[in-house]
Design a protein around this motif. Structure first.
Motif, PDB file in Angstrom:
ATOM      1  N   GLY A 263       5.276  20.681   5.235  1.00  0.00           N
ATOM      2  CA  GLY A 263       4.872  19.302   5.022  1.00  0.00           C
ATOM      3  C   GLY A 263       3.485  19.151   4.461  1.00  0.00           C
ATOM      4  N   TRP A 264       3.173  17.927   4.123  1.00  0.00           N
ATOM      5  CA  TRP A 264       1.864  17.531   3.641  1.00  0.00           C
ATOM      6  C   TRP A 264       1.337  16.533   4.659  1.00  0.00           C
ATOM      7  CZ3 TRP A 264       6.242  18.257   1.048  1.00  0.00           C
ATOM      8  CH2 TRP A 264       6.236  19.211   0.022  1.00  0.00           C
TER       9      TRP A 264
ATOM     10  N   GLN B  94       0.817  -1.199   0.000  1.00  0.00           N
ATOM     11  CA  GLN B  94       0.000   0.000   0.000  1.00  0.00           C
ATOM     12  C   GLN B  94       0.869   1.276   0.000  1.00  0.00           C
ATOM     13  OE1 GLN B  94      -2.682  -0.198   3.304  1.00  0.00           O
ATOM     14  NE2 GLN B  94      -4.043  -1.674   2.325  1.00  0.00           N
ATOM     15  N   HIS B  95       1.938   1.209   0.767  1.00  0.00           N
ATOM     16  CA  HIS B  95       2.811   2.368   0.899  1.00  0.00           C
ATOM     17  C   HIS B  95       4.265   1.934   0.671  1.00  0.00           C
ATOM     18  CE1 HIS B  95      -0.715   4.275   2.533  1.00  0.00           C
ATOM     19  NE2 HIS B  95      -0.728   3.475   3.581  1.00  0.00           N
ATOM     20  N   PRO B  96       4.661   1.711  -0.580  1.00  0.00           N
ATOM     21  CA  PRO B  96       6.008   1.200  -0.846  1.00  0.00           C
ATOM     22  C   PRO B  96       7.088   2.171  -0.385  1.00  0.00           C
ATOM     23  CG  PRO B  96       4.961   1.957  -2.867  1.00  0.00           C
ATOM     24  CD  PRO B  96       3.900   1.961  -1.812  1.00  0.00           C
ATOM     25  N   ARG B  97       7.937   1.698   0.508  1.00  0.00           N
ATOM     26  CA  ARG B  97       9.047   2.518   0.990  1.00  0.00           C
ATOM     27  C   ARG B  97      10.154   1.613   1.517  1.00  0.00           C
ATOM     28  NH1 ARG B  97       4.000   2.433   4.182  1.00  0.00           N
ATOM     29  NH2 ARG B  97       4.562   1.619   6.222  1.00  0.00           N
ATOM     30  N   LEU B  98      11.328   2.162   1.561  1.00  0.00           N
ATOM     31  CA  LEU B  98      12.498   1.403   2.007  1.00  0.00           C
ATOM     32  C   LEU B  98      13.347   2.301   2.888  1.00  0.00           C
ATOM     33  CD1 LEU B  98      14.454  -1.084   1.832  1.00  0.00           C
ATOM     34  CD2 LEU B  98      15.468   0.038  -0.175  1.00  0.00           C
TER      35      LEU B  98
ATOM     36  N   ASP C 260       3.853  10.160  -4.461  1.00  0.00           N
ATOM     37  CA  ASP C 260       2.424  10.167  -4.750  1.00  0.00           C
ATOM     38  C   ASP C 260       1.666  10.195  -3.433  1.00  0.00           C
ATOM     39  OD1 ASP C 260       2.580   7.583  -3.720  1.00  0.00           O
ATOM     40  OD2 ASP C 260       2.779   6.685  -5.704  1.00  0.00           O
ATOM     41  N   ASN C 261       0.340  10.120  -3.502  1.00  0.00           N
ATOM     42  CA  ASN C 261      -0.460  10.228  -2.289  1.00  0.00           C
ATOM     43  C   ASN C 261      -0.407   8.975  -1.414  1.00  0.00           C
ATOM     44  OD1 ASN C 261      -1.996   8.466  -3.788  1.00  0.00           O
ATOM     45  ND2 ASN C 261      -3.739   9.868  -4.073  1.00  0.00           N
TER      46      ASN C 261
END
Length: 369
Positions: free
Chosen positions: A98-99, A6-10, A122-123
């Motif tokens: 920030g967002w 859902q929230h791809p991050r590394l 992206d969102n």
């Protein structure tokens, strides 16, 4: 990596060495200008080239290359990405940006500078920077794109073309930095056209480190508080002052002096003492009353909001009026030559790399011979 679909991050822990972090901090605090939004200061690779410090892009080269490989590997897009932007961005005390979303995502909160966070733009990966309550928050930011028209390398190599042309003509490139237009260093930026309030960030950074500057004897002070006239003196030869002592050594401009001072602090932060190699005779004189008046006049013109500068960059460290011990000018003077050696080594590296970069139209690390 929970919820990675859902929230791809590394997150890469300790990706940068402490030494490299300190080097990047030195570059930023020596070269930065006002940034793209309030309370932000930035150092971009294109700016380093434009201010005659192209050699300072060399520490960024392996970082860009290694990170691009990590991003391509993680997102499964090997050999597809281009580096769109590389820059050092800092926020000072009292600033926030920030967002925000209703989803509180811990992975994008404050991290150590040595850590790297990779995520999509992206969102799915809303991010923010909370208010800076102390010191200065510095981040190395890279953007990646699949669109070749956004390739940063092509733009940087175009900027380096004039530098290369001078070399081909037999000109020896100077390693001294050149100051950009004064409005790029004036904070807040909306005051840069009139200079009625605010401060020059180069002078402010020297001030919080305990230094003043004195124009060279070849230059004359403007008796008024006209900031635009005084700012021109920052582009010309000057001397460093600490407390009531002046170093009789001429710096090319304020950026030269600022680089040496920050280089001194960098080396001092890695060791309890700064090693003095060889013996050098230095000339330090006590300020006369007339010299002090001229120095104070210059400071008043380019540091109109002294309190604001200290809030953003920190309180004085050396050179206070009641400072009981003399500044260690001997160690500092040795650092001037160590800075020159460091800069010249980087210059040799970029001169070696440039022909290969131009041949392949890409900036990359050359294989070690």
């Amino acid at each position: 990596m929970a919820d990675s679909e859902q929230h791809p991050r590394l997150i890469l822990r300790n990706f940068l060495s402490l030494h490299l972090c300190k080097e990047l901090e030195f570059i930023h605090k020596s070269c930065c200008t006002v940034g793209y939004r309030p309370n932000v200061f930035s150092t971009t690779l294109s700016h380093l080239i434009a201010t005659n410090s192209p050699h300072l892009i060399m520490p960024f080269v392996p970082i860009r290359e290694n990170l691009k490989e990590k991003v391509e590997e993680f997102f499964g897009c090997e050999y597809e990405l281009f580096v769109e932007f590389t820059g050092l961005i800092s926020w000072c005390k009292g600033s926030s940006i920030g967002w925000h979303s209703d989803d509180n995502r811990d992975y994008l909160k404050q991290r150590d500078f040595a850590d790297v966070i990779i995520y999509t733009a992206d969102n799915k990966n809303v991010h923010s920077v909370g208010e800076i309550t102390e010191g200065e928050r510095l981040a190395l930011t890279l953007w990646f794109s699949r669109d070749a028209s956004h390739d940063e390398d092509a733009k940087l190599l175009l900027s380096l073309s004039e530098y290369t042309l001078n070399i081909s003509k037999g000109a020896i490139p100077s390693y001294f930095p050149l100051r950009a237009s004064n409005n790029m260093y004036w904070f807040p930026p909306e005051e840069a056209s009139i200079y009625e309030s605010g401060f020059d960030i180069c002078f402010a950074r020297l001030h919080v480190l305990g230094f003043d500057i004195s124009a060279s004897d070849k230059e004359s002070y403007v008796p008024s508080l006209d900031s635009s006239c005084h700012l021109k003196l920052l582009e010309k030869p000057l001397h460093l002052v600490c407390g009531d002592e002046l170093l009789v050594w001429e710096f090319v401009n304020i950026l030269h002096a600022l680089q040496v001072v920050n280089f001194y602090n960098w080396k001092a932060s890695e060791s309890d003492t700064v090693e003095v190699k060889g013996s050098s005779s230095i000339n330090v004189i006590s300020l006369s009353e007339s010299q002090r008046q001229k120095i104070d006049s210059l400071k008043a013109a380019v540091l109109k909001d002294l309190q604001s500068a200290e809030i953003r960059f920190g309180q004085l460290t050396h050179g206070k009026k009641n400072f009981q011990h003399s500044f260690d000018w001997i160690s500092f003077f040795a650092i001037i030559f160590e800075w020159e050696a460091y800069i010249c080594d980087l210059q040799k590296d970029i001169l070696t790399s440039l022909p290969h970069w131009q041949m392949y139209q890409a900036i990359f690390c050359l294989p070690q011979s």
